[in-house]
Design an enzyme around this catalytic site. Structure first.
Site, mmCIF file in Angstrom:
data_model
loop_
_atom_site.group_PDB
_atom_site.id
_atom_site.type_symbol
_atom_site.label_atom_id
_atom_site.label_comp_id
_atom_site.label_asym_id
_atom_site.label_seq_id
_atom_site.Cartn_x
_atom_site.Cartn_y
_atom_site.Cartn_z
ATOM 1 N N CYS A 2 0.845 -1.197 0.000
ATOM 2 C CA CYS A 2 0.000 0.000 0.000
ATOM 3 C C CYS A 2 0.880 1.247 0.000
ATOM 4 O O CYS A 2 2.106 1.148 0.063
ATOM 5 C CB CYS A 2 -0.883 0.034 1.242
ATOM 6 S SG CYS A 2 -1.790 -1.486 1.563
HETATM 7 N N1 GLN Z 1 -1.826 -6.396 4.346
HETATM 8 C C1 GLN Z 1 -2.527 -5.151 4.342
HETATM 9 C C2 GLN Z 1 -3.846 -5.228 3.594
HETATM 10 O O1 GLN Z 1 -4.209 -6.209 3.038
HETATM 11 C C3 GLN Z 1 -1.645 -4.052 3.794
HETATM 12 C C4 GLN Z 1 -1.315 -4.348 2.375
HETATM 13 C C5 GLN Z 1 -0.200 -3.524 1.813
HETATM 14 O O2 GLN Z 1 0.618 -2.916 2.491
HETATM 15 N N2 GLN Z 1 -0.144 -3.611 0.537
HETATM 16 O O3 GLN Z 1 -4.544 -4.286 3.561
#
Ligand code: GLN
Length: 187
Positions: A2
């Site tokens: 993210c």
């Molecule tokens: N694992 C978290 C989610 O699914 C954050 C994902 C990320 O950092 N891409 O939202």
């Protein structure tokens, strides 16, 4: 991964932080730079901010991509804050797709955001989840690694760990326990 934004500074409109910059979160939701895992951050978004005179943060989250939410564009233009935490989401496979899984998470005065994933979720998180009280596990806001990590941080904060200690300990436990699910507590 993210994309996240954390801001502390003079009163600033959310749009100045999130939508206006050439590589702000808005743009990073559809055209992230230097992203190694995933191609977009279109699985929802969230913004938490503190308003003058109120110790509790406000939060706005959606399960849709940031660029589709015209209501947020309006809100961001006229909302000013000195402390902001925001994220656009690229969901880890197998996790809840809805708004409850979008960062930031909140409880009382706190906002929390997590970048990354526990590989082979949820199986690899079994040992880690066993360190959370059953009541907290049942109250988990969403079936997602970030919500589990947040619940673990909160458990430590409620046991009077400092914020720094809580984060370091949960990050250490998560790394240790999810690397090899056969590890059991206490180590
Ligand atoms: N694992 C978290 C989610 O699914 C954050 C994902 C990320 O950092 N891409 O939202």
């Amino acid at each position: 991964m993210c994309r996240h934004l954390a801001f502390l500074g003079p009163p600033t409109p959310l749009a100045t932080l999130i939508s206006a910059p050439e590589h702000g979160l808005l743009r990073q939701s559809w055209a992230p730079r230097r992203q190694r895992n995933g191609t977009m951050n279109a699985d929802g978004f969230g913004v938490g901010w503190y308003a003058a005179g109120d110790p509790l943060p406000a939060r706005y989250r959606r399960a849709v991509p940031m660029w589709t939410d015209q209501s947020f564009a309006d809100l961001a233009r006229v909302t000013t804050s000195t402390a902001v935490l925001a994220a656009v989401r690229s969901a880890t496979p197998g996790t809840t797709p809805d708004e409850a899984a979008a960062a930031p998470y909140t409880a009382g005065k706190w906002l929390f955001s997590h970048n990354g994933r526990i590989d082979n979720w949820p199986r690899s998180a079994e040992a880690l989840a066993a360190t959370l009280s059953p009541a907290r596990l049942l109250a988990l806001e969403a079936r997602v690694d970030s919500a589990l990590l947040w619940a673990l941080v909160l458990q430590r904060l409620d046991s009077h760990d400092s914020a720094a200690d809580a984060l370091v300990r949960v990050a250490t436990d998560a790394t240790w326990l999810s690397l090899d699910p056969r590890h059991r507590w206490p180590r």
